[in-house]
Design a protein around this motif. Structure first.
Motif, PDB file in Angstrom:
ATOM      1  N   THR A  48      61.231  17.741  56.795  1.00 56.48           N
ATOM      2  CA  THR A  48      61.287  19.182  56.576  1.00 56.48           C
ATOM      3  C   THR A  48      60.072  19.818  57.234  1.00 56.48           C
ATOM      4  O   THR A  48      58.937  19.539  56.869  1.00 56.48           O
ATOM      5  CB  THR A  48      61.313  19.507  55.078  1.00 56.48           C
ATOM      6  OG1 THR A  48      62.471  18.919  54.490  1.00 56.48           O
ATOM      7  CG2 THR A  48      61.361  21.016  54.857  1.00 56.48           C
ATOM      8  N   VAL A  49      60.314  20.688  58.225  1.00 58.20           N
ATOM      9  CA  VAL A  49      59.212  21.324  58.955  1.00 58.20           C
ATOM     10  C   VAL A  49      58.988  22.763  58.509  1.00 58.20           C
ATOM     11  O   VAL A  49      57.944  23.360  58.808  1.00 58.20           O
ATOM     12  CB  VAL A  49      59.460  21.272  60.480  1.00 58.20           C
ATOM     13  CG1 VAL A  49      59.326  19.854  60.988  1.00 58.20           C
ATOM     14  CG2 VAL A  49      60.818  21.862  60.851  1.00 58.20           C
ATOM     15  N   ALA A  50      59.937  23.333  57.812  1.00 57.61           N
ATOM     16  CA  ALA A  50      59.828  24.665  57.223  1.00 57.61           C
ATOM     17  C   ALA A  50      60.945  24.782  56.201  1.00 57.61           C
ATOM     18  O   ALA A  50      61.850  23.942  56.154  1.00 57.61           O
ATOM     19  CB  ALA A  50      59.945  25.758  58.289  1.00 57.61           C
ATOM     20  N   LYS A  51      60.891  25.793  55.380  1.00 60.39           N
ATOM     21  CA  LYS A  51      61.913  25.947  54.360  1.00 60.39           C
ATOM     22  C   LYS A  51      63.301  25.977  55.004  1.00 60.39           C
ATOM     23  O   LYS A  51      63.602  26.831  55.839  1.00 60.39           O
ATOM     24  CB  LYS A  51      61.689  27.243  53.573  1.00 60.39           C
ATOM     25  CG  LYS A  51      62.694  27.441  52.447  1.00 60.39           C
ATOM     26  CD  LYS A  51      62.436  28.718  51.673  1.00 60.39           C
ATOM     27  CE  LYS A  51      63.477  28.911  50.569  1.00 60.39           C
ATOM     28  NZ  LYS A  51      63.259  30.175  49.809  1.00 60.39           N
ATOM     29  N   GLY A  52      64.136  25.004  54.622  1.00 54.58           N
ATOM     30  CA  GLY A  52      65.504  24.966  55.118  1.00 54.58           C
ATOM     31  C   GLY A  52      65.652  24.524  56.562  1.00 54.58           C
ATOM     32  O   GLY A  52      66.729  24.672  57.136  1.00 54.58           O
ATOM     33  N   VAL A  70      67.809  29.074  76.041  1.00 51.98           N
ATOM     34  CA  VAL A  70      67.609  29.830  74.807  1.00 51.98           C
ATOM     35  C   VAL A  70      66.344  29.364  74.096  1.00 51.98           C
ATOM     36  O   VAL A  70      66.143  28.162  73.870  1.00 51.98           O
ATOM     37  CB  VAL A  70      68.813  29.657  73.862  1.00 51.98           C
ATOM     38  CG1 VAL A  70      68.555  30.351  72.521  1.00 51.98           C
ATOM     39  CG2 VAL A  70      70.090  30.205  74.509  1.00 51.98           C
ATOM     40  N   THR A  71      65.473  30.312  73.759  1.00 50.24           N
ATOM     41  CA  THR A  71      64.396  30.052  72.797  1.00 50.24           C
ATOM     42  C   THR A  71      64.551  31.038  71.650  1.00 50.24           C
ATOM     43  O   THR A  71      64.983  32.179  71.850  1.00 50.24           O
ATOM     44  CB  THR A  71      62.991  30.178  73.422  1.00 50.24           C
ATOM     45  OG1 THR A  71      62.739  31.536  73.802  1.00 50.24           O
ATOM     46  CG2 THR A  71      62.852  29.271  74.642  1.00 50.24           C
ATOM     47  N   LEU A  72      64.202  30.598  70.445  1.00 51.63           N
ATOM     48  CA  LEU A  72      64.370  31.400  69.229  1.00 51.63           C
ATOM     49  C   LEU A  72      63.022  31.630  68.570  1.00 51.63           C
ATOM     50  O   LEU A  72      62.263  30.674  68.344  1.00 51.63           O
ATOM     51  CB  LEU A  72      65.304  30.690  68.246  1.00 51.63           C
ATOM     52  CG  LEU A  72      66.732  30.384  68.721  1.00 51.63           C
ATOM     53  CD1 LEU A  72      67.457  29.567  67.661  1.00 51.63           C
ATOM     54  CD2 LEU A  72      67.498  31.666  69.020  1.00 51.63           C
ATOM     55  N   TRP A  73      62.736  32.889  68.234  1.00 52.62           N
ATOM     56  CA  TRP A  73      61.451  33.279  67.647  1.00 52.62           C
ATOM     57  C   TRP A  73      61.731  33.978  66.314  1.00 52.62           C
ATOM     58  O   TRP A  73      62.265  35.080  66.282  1.00 52.62           O
ATOM     59  CB  TRP A  73      60.707  34.206  68.600  1.00 52.62           C
ATOM     60  CG  TRP A  73      60.479  33.610  69.966  1.00 52.62           C
ATOM     61  CD1 TRP A  73      61.424  33.292  70.906  1.00 52.62           C
ATOM     62  CD2 TRP A  73      59.223  33.240  70.530  1.00 52.62           C
ATOM     63  NE1 TRP A  73      60.835  32.757  72.025  1.00 52.62           N
ATOM     64  CE2 TRP A  73      59.485  32.715  71.825  1.00 52.62           C
ATOM     65  CE3 TRP A  73      57.905  33.328  70.081  1.00 52.62           C
ATOM     66  CZ2 TRP A  73      58.480  32.259  72.669  1.00 52.62           C
ATOM     67  CZ3 TRP A  73      56.884  32.874  70.918  1.00 52.62           C
ATOM     68  CH2 TRP A  73      57.175  32.344  72.194  1.00 52.62           C
ATOM     69  N   SER A  74      61.354  33.321  65.212  1.00 53.37           N
ATOM     70  CA  SER A  74      61.663  33.844  63.889  1.00 53.37           C
ATOM     71  C   SER A  74      60.854  35.100  63.586  1.00 53.37           C
ATOM     72  O   SER A  74      59.635  35.136  63.788  1.00 53.37           O
ATOM     73  CB  SER A  74      61.384  32.781  62.832  1.00 53.37           C
ATOM     74  OG  SER A  74      61.524  33.331  61.536  1.00 53.37           O
ATOM     75  N   LEU A  95      57.964  30.461  63.119  1.00 51.39           N
ATOM     76  CA  LEU A  95      58.660  29.361  63.772  1.00 51.39           C
ATOM     77  C   LEU A  95      59.152  29.774  65.156  1.00 51.39           C
ATOM     78  O   LEU A  95      59.644  30.890  65.345  1.00 51.39           O
ATOM     79  CB  LEU A  95      59.863  28.916  62.941  1.00 51.39           C
ATOM     80  CG  LEU A  95      59.599  28.218  61.605  1.00 51.39           C
ATOM     81  CD1 LEU A  95      60.928  27.864  60.951  1.00 51.39           C
ATOM     82  CD2 LEU A  95      58.753  26.970  61.799  1.00 51.39           C
ATOM     83  N   VAL A  96      59.034  28.839  66.106  1.00 50.68           N
ATOM     84  CA  VAL A  96      59.624  29.003  67.434  1.00 50.68           C
ATOM     85  C   VAL A  96      60.430  27.746  67.737  1.00 50.68           C
ATOM     86  O   VAL A  96      59.886  26.631  67.689  1.00 50.68           O
ATOM     87  CB  VAL A  96      58.554  29.200  68.525  1.00 50.68           C
ATOM     88  CG1 VAL A  96      59.207  29.317  69.898  1.00 50.68           C
ATOM     89  CG2 VAL A  96      57.710  30.426  68.232  1.00 50.68           C
ATOM     90  N   ILE A  97      61.711  27.895  67.999  1.00 47.45           N
ATOM     91  CA  ILE A  97      62.536  26.784  68.468  1.00 47.45           C
ATOM     92  C   ILE A  97      62.610  26.913  69.981  1.00 47.45           C
ATOM     93  O   ILE A  97      63.185  27.866  70.507  1.00 47.45           O
ATOM     94  CB  ILE A  97      63.928  26.795  67.818  1.00 47.45           C
ATOM     95  CG1 ILE A  97      63.782  26.591  66.300  1.00 47.45           C
ATOM     96  CG2 ILE A  97      64.810  25.712  68.423  1.00 47.45           C
ATOM     97  CD1 ILE A  97      65.104  26.597  65.546  1.00 47.45           C
ATOM     98  N   ALA A  98      61.992  25.949  70.670  1.00 45.73           N
ATOM     99  CA  ALA A  98      61.693  26.136  72.090  1.00 45.73           C
ATOM    100  C   ALA A  98      62.507  25.277  73.031  1.00 45.73           C
ATOM    101  O   ALA A  98      62.423  25.462  74.255  1.00 45.73           O
ATOM    102  CB  ALA A  98      60.205  25.865  72.328  1.00 45.73           C
ATOM    103  N   GLY A  99      63.301  24.315  72.518  1.00 49.11           N
ATOM    104  CA  GLY A  99      64.022  23.432  73.420  1.00 49.11           C
ATOM    105  C   GLY A  99      63.074  22.746  74.392  1.00 49.11           C
ATOM    106  O   GLY A  99      61.985  22.297  74.014  1.00 49.11           O
TER     107      GLY A  99
END
Length: 345
Positions: free
Chosen positions: A23-27, A198-202, A207-211
């Motif tokens: 678990t790296v962050a909630k959920g 695609v990169t995702l920035w919460s 959190l950053v999902i960077a691929g």
């Protein structure tokens, strides 16, 4: 090319074990799948939606991967279904199991370029190299031993490591907001390693999902291929680094497609750009006399280029040479063997 990581901080020293999750962050779960190549793993992330999961990237399709996914679904994912698969980009280590999960009810979410390119390449099975591929290798000055070996071998096909990709997907575009796991994620596209990555920035935490657009200790491959031999992906890479660097904060936890999650994003964005800028300068110095691309590995790579990485090294070298040509720092002409000879201006 490898990048140093002196100003990066790793909150986890080890990766999850086989069919396990951290678990790296909630959920948000971090899962790792094996790859049958030099870079022997890919990271995927599962985002808890309550009654189901959104999964980011999927690994390649092999017998071992299928067995691991079955264990992951029953174990860390608690038997809940995967309702959505988000692909950061179209490379086989990310898209390979997407079709398998779609057969089990998952919706596919990605950029248009990623979907169309993945579907095309999975359907395009070649039993022998095309003449365009051979011409590209010759133009890059591939040595005779490598050239004859590649001409005689069946080339790698995406279908070798990817499940068939069904028709239909949901498109993500630059500036979209993607909702997953109770968070709103800003969508920002990267280029250079893969178009419309695609990169995702919460918006709700850091959190950053960077691929593969942003990785801690390695620089993603930036290559030119036979399909577009005059491409300049390095310009796209440098533009993406500059643009994404404006979003970067030290408190961001970056979840990448390979290696470990890390903090220190502003420093890493600077590194990812400077690595290639310095490499270009070294390459210009190396071109004090005319050379073909295969003679230009030394200024770009800090390790010996062996058989396992020769192809990646060649396409990355051509990418740097093409960029120097576009920016007016080198010229080129054909040699008697029809290879491009590159010279500093």
């Amino acid at each position: 090319m490898d990048g140093a990581s002196g100003h990066l901080h790793y909150p986890w020293e080890t990766a999850p074990g086989e069919a396990e999750a951290i678990t790296v962050a909630k959920g948000v779960l971090w899962i790792r799948l094996p790859l049958p190549m030099a870079l022997d793993h890919v990271n995927i992330y599962a985002i808890d939606e309550g009654e189901s999961w959104t999964v980011v990237d999927t690994g390649v399709k092999t017998r071992r991967s299928v067995e691991m996914w079955q264990k992951i679904l029953a174990g860390p994912l608690q038997g809940k279904p995967v309702s959505r698969v988000l692909l950061t980009h179209y490379h086989p280590d990310h898209v390979g199991m997407a079709g398998w999960l779609m057969e089990r009810g998952a919706e596919l979410v990605t950029s248009r370029t990623s979907y169309l390119t993945a579907r095309m390449l999975i359907l395009d099975v070649e039993e022998k190299p095309t003449q365009q591929a051979v011409d590209f290798w010759v133009s890059a000055g591939m040595d005779e031993a490598h050239l004859e070996k590649r001409k005689s071998e069946r080339p790698f096909n995406f279908a070798d490591l990817c499940a068939p990709l069904p028709v239909g997907f949901t498109r993500l575009q630059q500036g979209d907001v993607f909702h997953a796991g109770g968070r709103a994620w800003d969508v920002h596209m990267g280029y250079g390693h893969a178009s419309e990555h695609v990169t995702l920035w919460s918006r709700d935490d850091h959190l950053v999902i960077a691929g593969d657009q942003i990785i801690s200790s390695i620089s993603p491959n930036i290559g030119v291929y036979p399909g577009e031999p005059a491409a300049d992906p390095l310009s796209e890479w440098l533009e993406s680094c500059d643009r994404l660097a404006l979003l970067a904060r030290d408190e961001h936890l970056v979840l990448s497609g390979h290696k470990l999650p890390f903090y220190g994003l502003p420093h890493r964005m600077q590194q990812l750009s400077e690595n290639h800028i310095h490499a270009l300068d070294r390459l210009v110095e190396h071109l004090d006399r005319p050379r073909v691309a295969s003679e230009c590995f030394a200024p770009l790579f800090k390790r010996r280029v062996d058989e396992g990485i020769y192809g990646l090294a060649l396409v990355e070298t051509v990418a740097h040479l093409n960029h120097l040509l576009v920016t007016g720092r080198v010229t080129r002409e054909r040699d008697p063997d029809d290879a491009w000879l590159w010279s500093a201006v």
